[in-house]
Motif scaffolding. Structure first.
Motif, PDB file in Angstrom:
ATOM      1  N   UNK A   1      42.394 118.434  79.540  1.00  0.00           N
ATOM      2  CA  UNK A   1      41.478 119.533  79.818  1.00  0.00           C
ATOM      3  C   UNK A   1      42.137 120.859  79.462  1.00  0.00           C
ATOM      4  N   UNK A   2      41.413 121.700  78.758  1.00  0.00           N
ATOM      5  CA  UNK A   2      41.852 123.068  78.447  1.00  0.00           C
ATOM      6  C   UNK A   2      41.114 123.995  79.412  1.00  0.00           C
TER       7      UNK A   2
ATOM      8  N   UNK B   1      45.723 126.952  80.400  1.00  0.00           N
ATOM      9  CA  UNK B   1      46.661 125.906  80.790  1.00  0.00           C
ATOM     10  C   UNK B   1      46.023 124.556  80.511  1.00  0.00           C
ATOM     11  N   UNK B   2      46.802 123.526  80.678  1.00  0.00           N
ATOM     12  CA  UNK B   2      46.321 122.166  80.450  1.00  0.00           C
ATOM     13  C   UNK B   2      46.388 121.361  81.736  1.00  0.00           C
TER      14      UNK B   2
ATOM     15  N   UNK C   1      36.418 128.496  82.748  1.00  0.00           N
ATOM     16  CA  UNK C   1      35.853 127.693  81.657  1.00  0.00           C
ATOM     17  C   UNK C   1      36.748 126.492  81.411  1.00  0.00           C
ATOM     18  N   UNK C   2      36.152 125.308  81.486  1.00  0.00           N
ATOM     19  CA  UNK C   2      36.894 124.063  81.292  1.00  0.00           C
ATOM     20  C   UNK C   2      36.241 123.280  80.167  1.00  0.00           C
ATOM     21  N   UNK C   3      37.053 122.848  79.218  1.00  0.00           N
ATOM     22  CA  UNK C   3      36.541 121.974  78.161  1.00  0.00           C
ATOM     23  C   UNK C   3      37.555 120.882  77.884  1.00  0.00           C
ATOM     24  N   UNK C   4      37.061 119.778  77.377  1.00  0.00           N
ATOM     25  CA  UNK C   4      37.922 118.642  77.062  1.00  0.00           C
ATOM     26  C   UNK C   4      38.524 118.868  75.679  1.00  0.00           C
TER      27      UNK C   4
ATOM     28  N   UNK D   1      31.701 115.914  85.352  1.00  0.00           N
ATOM     29  CA  UNK D   1      31.355 115.864  83.924  1.00  0.00           C
ATOM     30  C   UNK D   1      31.790 117.163  83.244  1.00  0.00           C
ATOM     31  N   UNK D   2      32.549 117.024  82.137  1.00  0.00           N
ATOM     32  CA  UNK D   2      32.911 118.163  81.300  1.00  0.00           C
ATOM     33  C   UNK D   2      32.528 117.835  79.862  1.00  0.00           C
TER      34      UNK D   2
END
Length: 620
Positions: free
Chosen positions: A372-373, A282-283, A393-396, A308-309
């Motif tokens: 954010x993904x 999701x976003x 898991x979170x990434x920009x 922080x990501x």
């Protein structure tokens, strides 16, 4: 005149029988064994893919009936099950890792029947073969999300009311939130304001040194409601995702307090299904914290309101914790190519989401906003409570400067390729799962076993039908032949109606329901015929005996069938899986048997014996 129907009644009965016969006809044409080729993440089915598949089949000396590219899938119809298995094996080995070749069955209904909505019976998993998933919802994460939302709501409410607080954070109990105040007076005013706004939460106060604490935690009722809502929302989202897979007549239903059953008839390769159903991508949209120096953040000096990501290239970004917009406000998402050829996803929001985005971007033009993904991945480990563990898991995905006020429609860029954009669009369009979900059980039922169940079910039906037909013909003679005629039409009507009703699926217990209906269908005729015999023994005329036999037996027949019909409805309402399949055919069989046994046989009897005074004896 006794025992005479007007012409319009015969025409109406004939129309009903012919109508149901027409919609039962597609079942005579059967289905072609087929192979369905679809893309997984990182690939796309195109005309070149179709050409490659045709070359693979040609090299393997397999001549298909047809190959069609439709809805981003290739459907290959084959002449036999042996060709089907061989084609799947060759395609899977040669087409590459980005594609899935799955066994399927394609209806061979003529186009003229399809044009009027005709289609064969939808077969359940036990008859057609397919895959069965038992999925478990991570309720701990669902409650954690409720806590996160409560933290944001309490902060917003206190700021709106200008009540000063020292901090709002999640409680270690995992069901509540702690708010810190510097005085009892401020705490009391906060309680007076917040309590009416949060009826499902319990409020507790305590003091330690010079700090005053307010704990807002879920009541048992609120906790159960949150879990039930999470399960129901995931249920609806999984149904949407199954629709995206294009599976005919799937089954998606809850089981217990935290599990969901998904059955996909006709699907044999589980890779694509598992990828879409189990995905939790999701976003979320957040503001970038431009006031915090990145070197300070990496050294551990991060404000409490930020985190922080990392971007996909590894660059760190300081993000505000407050969510501007979550994925549950997305109502549509379509992948496309951007201005410079890059992949992008065009997003449409609901009215509330559009208002949130519009309000934020209006006040923050020229400032960066991060997308954010978020994805939950299985770890293969177990929690202390025995449930499957997941890793968040979170990434920009991208950081973009807000150039103008945004509304309900905008686009997300920064994706690796068009295939990834396509899959992300599917997930967003189908909905973001409220809580992570994992497949804890997986079963595949082969088409050969399904065919064996069909063959055994058909044998039981034929043997039962023959037994009833022989008995009725011997015991009631010509009237027995009338009942047998109505019985055959009854079976045709059941098949025709089940073929027409959206969502009606024939299962192995459903075949048992039809077999039971065969026996029950002649019960009404037995009552009628025995009543006619009694009337004849009392010396009444043949015409009077027929008329009163049908009239006097009707109330008894109606009572017996209505009570059975109510039972079938209850079974359908409270039952699951096989019980529902049995209840559907039983309920439809009761309605059709009432029609054929009473009105159908009466029409035949009236046509053969009605209004005739030259009959001296009935063959009954």
């Amino acid at each position: 005149m006794l025992n005479k129907y007007p012409l319009w009644k015969y025409l109406l009965l004939g129309f009903i029988v012919l109508f149901t016969l027409l919609y039962a006809a597609p079942n005579l044409y059967g289905e072609d064994p087929a192979v369905q080729v679809s893309a997984t993440r990182g690939a796309k089915v195109e005309l070149s893919t179709l050409g490659k598949v045709e070359d693979i089949l040609s090299k393997a000396n397999i001549t298909p009936k047809s190959t069609v590219l439709e809805d981003d899938q290739i459907l290959i119809r084959l002449k036999s099950s042996e060709d089907q298995l061989l084609a799947r094996e060759n395609i899977s080995a040669a087409i590459g890792d980005g594609f899935v070749a799955a066994l399927n069955l394609a209806p061979s209904t003529p186009s003229w029947l399809e044009a009027i909505g005709g289609s064969p019976l939808k077969l359940g998993l036990d008859l057609r073969g397919g895959v069965h998933f038992l999925m478990e919802v991570d309720m701990d994460e669902a409650i954690s999300k409720e806590q996160d939302q409560l933290v944001q709501d309490l902060r917003a409410d206190l700021r709106e009311q200008k009540i000063r607080y020292r901090g709002v954070e999640k409680d270690n109990s995992e069901t509540g939130v702690i708010v810190r105040f510097t005085s009892q007076e401020v705490l009391d005013s906060a309680v007076d304001y917040l309590k009416p706004l949060n009826p499902g939460y319990a409020f507790a106060e305590k003091q330690e040194n010079d700090m005053f604490y307010l704990t807002v935690s879920m009541t048992d009722e609120q906790l159960q409601k949150a879990k039930s809502d999470a399960l129901e929302q995931n249920l609806g989202i999984l149904r949407n995702r199954v629709n995206e897979l294009g599976v005919a007549e799937p089954l998606v239903q809850r089981q217990g307090v935290d599990r969901i059953v998904v059955e996909l008839p006709g699907i044999q390769d589980t890779a694509r299904a598992k990828e879409i159903l189990g995905a939790t991508a999701t976003l979320e949209f957040h503001a970038v914290d431009t006031d915090t120096d990145i070197s300070d953040a990496l050294a551990g000096r991060v404000p409490a309101s930020s985190v922080v990501y990392k971007e996909r290239n590894g660059n760190p970004v300081v993000i505000k914790k407050k969510i501007i917009l979550a994925g549950n406000h997305i109502v549509d998402a379509q992948s496309s190519a951007g201005e410079y050829g890059g992949a992008q996803v065009n997003i449409d929001l609901d009215s509330k989401g559009g208002s949130l985005m519009s309000r934020f971007t209006k006040d923050n033009i020229g400032k960066p906003m991060a997308t954010l993904f978020i994805e939950y991945l299985p770890t293969g480990k177990k929690k202390a409570n025995g449930k499957a563990a997941t890793e968040k898991r979170i990434e920009v995905a991208n950081v973009a400067t807000i150039q103008a006020q945004l509304g309900r429609s905008f686009r997300i860029t920064g994706l690796d390729n068009t295939a990834e954009a396509h899959n992300l669009a599917i997930l967003l369009r189908a909905g973001a799962l409220t809580a992570p979900i994992q497949i804890v059980e997986e079963r595949t039922i082969g088409p050969s076993l399904g065919q064996q169940n069909i063959d055994n079910g058909m044998k039981a039906m034929i043997y039962g039908l023959l037994a009833v037909v022989i008995f009725m013909f011997i015991y009631y003679r010509k009237f027995g032949a009338v009942a047998n005629t109505a019985l055959v039409f009854n079976i045709v009507m059941i098949v025709g109606l089940m073929s027409m009703i959206p969502g009606a699926t024939l299962t192995l217990p459903g075949i048992a329901g039809i077999v039971l209906t065969i026996g029950m269908a002649v019960d009404a005729n037995v009552l009628i015929f025995e009543r006619i015999r009694e009337e004849l023994k009392e010396g009444k005329s043949i015409q009077r005996a027929i008329n009163e036999g049908y009239s006097n037996a009707f109330s008894t027949i109606a009572d017996a069938n209505i009570t059975t019909f109510i039972t079938a409805v209850i079974l359908f309402a409270v039952g699951t899986g096989p019980v529902k399949g049995f209840a559907v055919t039983l309920a439809i069989g009761i309605l059709t048997s009432m029609f054929t046994s009473i009105f159908g046989t009466r029409a035949i009897v009236n046509a053969l014996w009605g209004g005739r005074n030259d009959i001296k004896k009935l063959s009954i």
